[in-house]
Design an enzyme around this catalytic site. Sequence first.
Site, PDB file in Angstrom:
ATOM      1  N   ASP A 249       0.870  -1.164   0.000  1.00  0.00           N
ATOM      2  CA  ASP A 249       0.000   0.000   0.000  1.00  0.00           C
ATOM      3  C   ASP A 249       0.917   1.226   0.000  1.00  0.00           C
ATOM      4  O   ASP A 249       2.112   1.130   0.310  1.00  0.00           O
ATOM      5  CB  ASP A 249      -0.969  -0.006   1.186  1.00  0.00           C
ATOM      6  CG  ASP A 249      -2.170   0.912   0.926  1.00  0.00           C
ATOM      7  OD1 ASP A 249      -2.072   1.768   0.009  1.00  0.00           O
ATOM      8  OD2 ASP A 249      -3.193   0.787   1.622  1.00  0.00           O
TER       9      ASP A 249
HETATM   10  C1  BGC Z   1      -5.025   3.239  -0.006  1.00  0.00           C
HETATM   11  C2  BGC Z   1      -5.039   2.258  -1.164  1.00  0.00           C
HETATM   12  C3  BGC Z   1      -4.818   2.982  -2.463  1.00  0.00           C
HETATM   13  C4  BGC Z   1      -3.521   3.758  -2.376  1.00  0.00           C
HETATM   14  C5  BGC Z   1      -3.201   4.527  -3.642  1.00  0.00           C
HETATM   15  C6  BGC Z   1      -3.808   4.129  -0.035  1.00  0.00           C
HETATM   16  O1  BGC Z   1      -3.909   5.149   0.898  1.00  0.00           O
HETATM   17  O2  BGC Z   1      -5.091   2.538   1.223  1.00  0.00           O
HETATM   18  O3  BGC Z   1      -6.255   1.546  -1.188  1.00  0.00           O
HETATM   19  O4  BGC Z   1      -4.833   2.087  -3.530  1.00  0.00           O
HETATM   20  O5  BGC Z   1      -3.610   4.693  -1.317  1.00  0.00           O
HETATM   21  O6  BGC Z   1      -4.070   5.591  -3.803  1.00  0.00           O
END
Ligand code: BGC
Length: 820
Positions: free
Chosen positions: A227
């Site tokens: 993530d």
């Molecule tokens: C989220 C993810 C997301 C990523 C990119 C993170 O803060 O938890 O689900 O894909 O950001 O935007």
Amino acid sequence: MSGHDEADLRSRVARLSVEQKVRLLTGADFWALYPEPDAGLRRVVTSDGPAGVRGETWDERDTSANVPSPTALAATWDCDRVAAIGRLLAAEARRKGVDVLLAPTVNLHRTPYGGRHFECFSEDPLLTARIGVAYVRGLQGQGVGATVKHFICNDSETERMSVDVRVDERTLRELYLAPFEAIVREAGAWAVMASYNGVNGSTMTESPLLRAILHDEWGYDGLVMSDWTATRATEAAARAALDLAMPGPAKRFGPWGDALLEAVRAGRVDEALIDDKVVRILRLAARVGGLDGAVPVTPAPVDVPRELRATAAASFVLARNERSLLPLDRSGLGRVALIGPNAELARTLGGGSATVYPPYTVSPLDGLRTAGLDVTFAPGTLGHLRTASARAPWLLRPDGSGTGADVRFFSPSGEVIGSEQRDAAVFRWMNGFAAIGAPEQIDRLEISCVIRATEPGTYQLGVTGIGRFRLLADEALIFDETLTVREGADVGETLMAPPVKLAPLDLAAGQSVTIRLEHDVHTSPMAAFGTFFQFLLEAPHGTDDEEMEAAVALAASSDVAVVVVGTTAEVESEGFDRTSLALPGRQDELVRKVAAANPRTVVVVNSGAPVLLPWAGEVAAVLLTWFGGQEFGNALADVLLGEAEPGGRLPTTWPASEEGLPSAQPDDGILSYTEGLFIGYRAFDRDGRDPLFPFGHGGGYTTWSYESVTVDCDLDRPSGGPGVAVCVEVRNTGSRPGREVVQVYASRPDSAVERPAKWLAGFAAVDADPGETVTVGILLPERAFQHWADGGWTLEAGTFTLAAGSSSASLPLTSGVTLK
Ligand code: BGC
């Protein structure tokens, strides 16, 4: 990915130096991977996400089809429909230059407080798995990668970056891992995202579960990406099966890059591990057409508005319909009172990284008017809403030419170094400023527009964002304010609900005022790669008491009242959990007063997740519509008028109160899943509590009788798989054609093992005409009868009860199956 077998991928890796290999393991920028010509690898682009494909820019200039929230997709209980949404997202991804979608989110609805509840499918692992498999097959079948997320136990948001979830092995297997397992094994997911949190003592980007479960047990050959900013350690993450640290570049984010190169050179991380990670990156690229010689799939064209409208209608759950108030009969219908703030401003998605900018949205007001109904609107209550961004009809370009604003970027020496012409007043630059390039060159930016009053009164103008802002009206300074982020706020909260500064401005009808909003970009916490803020405007309106009185009077003098209540993207969002399930503000009071004034009241609940509806027994009809996507209002008109069935069934229990729900609040950094297997309906069953609306509940516009159930019937087994074949015969006893979702639950009386009273074992939808009897076959997978014990799946031999019906609380048919 013909031609790109393991040997081909390995030979490409062999062409690269260790520097080149390590460089590939961190993103090149916020969304993309590094290209590597020596390996024949082009730039591969990722993008959120579950509500539509954002693309690399995040504003109204690059719009995205906004699909109904994942809760809505699961509420269809319709795998074919969800696969079609997967295909639609693939076409969107290709249109926007995206190779890998950061979706689906298959964490479970452990508790309705979870901020990203709207973004996940269901409280039930089987329903989540079936919907998730369909979604990924639809998407990947068209050559676009899915990223199944967030692995694992990121089921709530509070302290998500650091919380350690404590969960026992059986619960982990039977509930939380189950959808990932099904999607990896059956749909062959091309990517999995490791979550921010830890599980049982290891942060997930370093967790032994990545290798032990994904690689060793499930034989997963795809990529594990972190993530965004979740990679914390150089060596531990490299030794775990994490392949890609996002975002990049490494010099700005994350502990790989030079530190990892150094660790490989010093022999602390084996180069073979690095090679395996690069193979996985190349394999993903080959699959999405990003490796030379790979032929990208061209997704089939999709009629987007039609698909979105039908899917939204198919997701709406008719939770209550006394005296068959719905569908409304258009022929004799007089005035419709449309009430509630969510009726005018379409709430089509939740907040956070899943936010997209749709090309348009159809609000309930737009939808009912377009359907030709005689509609009068009253907001009823406004006090709970955050002020919206400035928009038509008030917001005009500086030359008055149309809706929008101009942006100018200034260098530290005060020169204009770029400009943008915008159609809206929401500004979000996350990956540099396309107009200029490197963010470091910008010192300040300036928004210019005209605000024209439609009616006389006090307008509130202002900003929501972080950093220093100066607002000027006709060159007079209105405020000079530095807005700061709340201490301890998650990035999701920072982005979705930053602080607000408003100032009143009295305007006469038709009066125009020239606005300049200045922002010192270097004061933004995101200055390294952009900034974000909104220019806000609130038009004059009455007090909540006055608005409520007007709405009640309107309801009393109308033929029918449709009240649209709900939440917003600032209430349901990534980055924080809800602390109350009540509808915000005075919406409960509004519903009660309107229902008392007009017995023909339909309440439309526009929220991505369960909210409390203490008045549900006092109103004639309740329709739960989720965040309905850009076609929300059209779908609502279709369902209210009976042109489409409300096809949805609840994918999650709607509680009557907040009593006994699992908490999302960690204690001293630890969130213990002490409820074990007992979430959702499993908990209500165990505690003998009645929810407001049970799991699986929802009606259409006809009635059904459940006639018979046959176990071990003759069933076509498309997957050839083992399992128990069940045939259920149902009859449409009403006067309209309809669709019924037939659900089968298993239970095990006299079990030697602790179990839920019942659990969903299979389901299928069936269509029938009035009077028609149809038989639907459902294959209950072997896994539905197994439990996890002593490190493996096991079957407790003996007789399981099978109950079939229309919801977890209405199961008129039972039978049994004996397994050994
Ligand atoms: C989220 C993810 C997301 C990523 C990119 C993170 O803060 O938890 O689900 O894909 O950001 O935007």
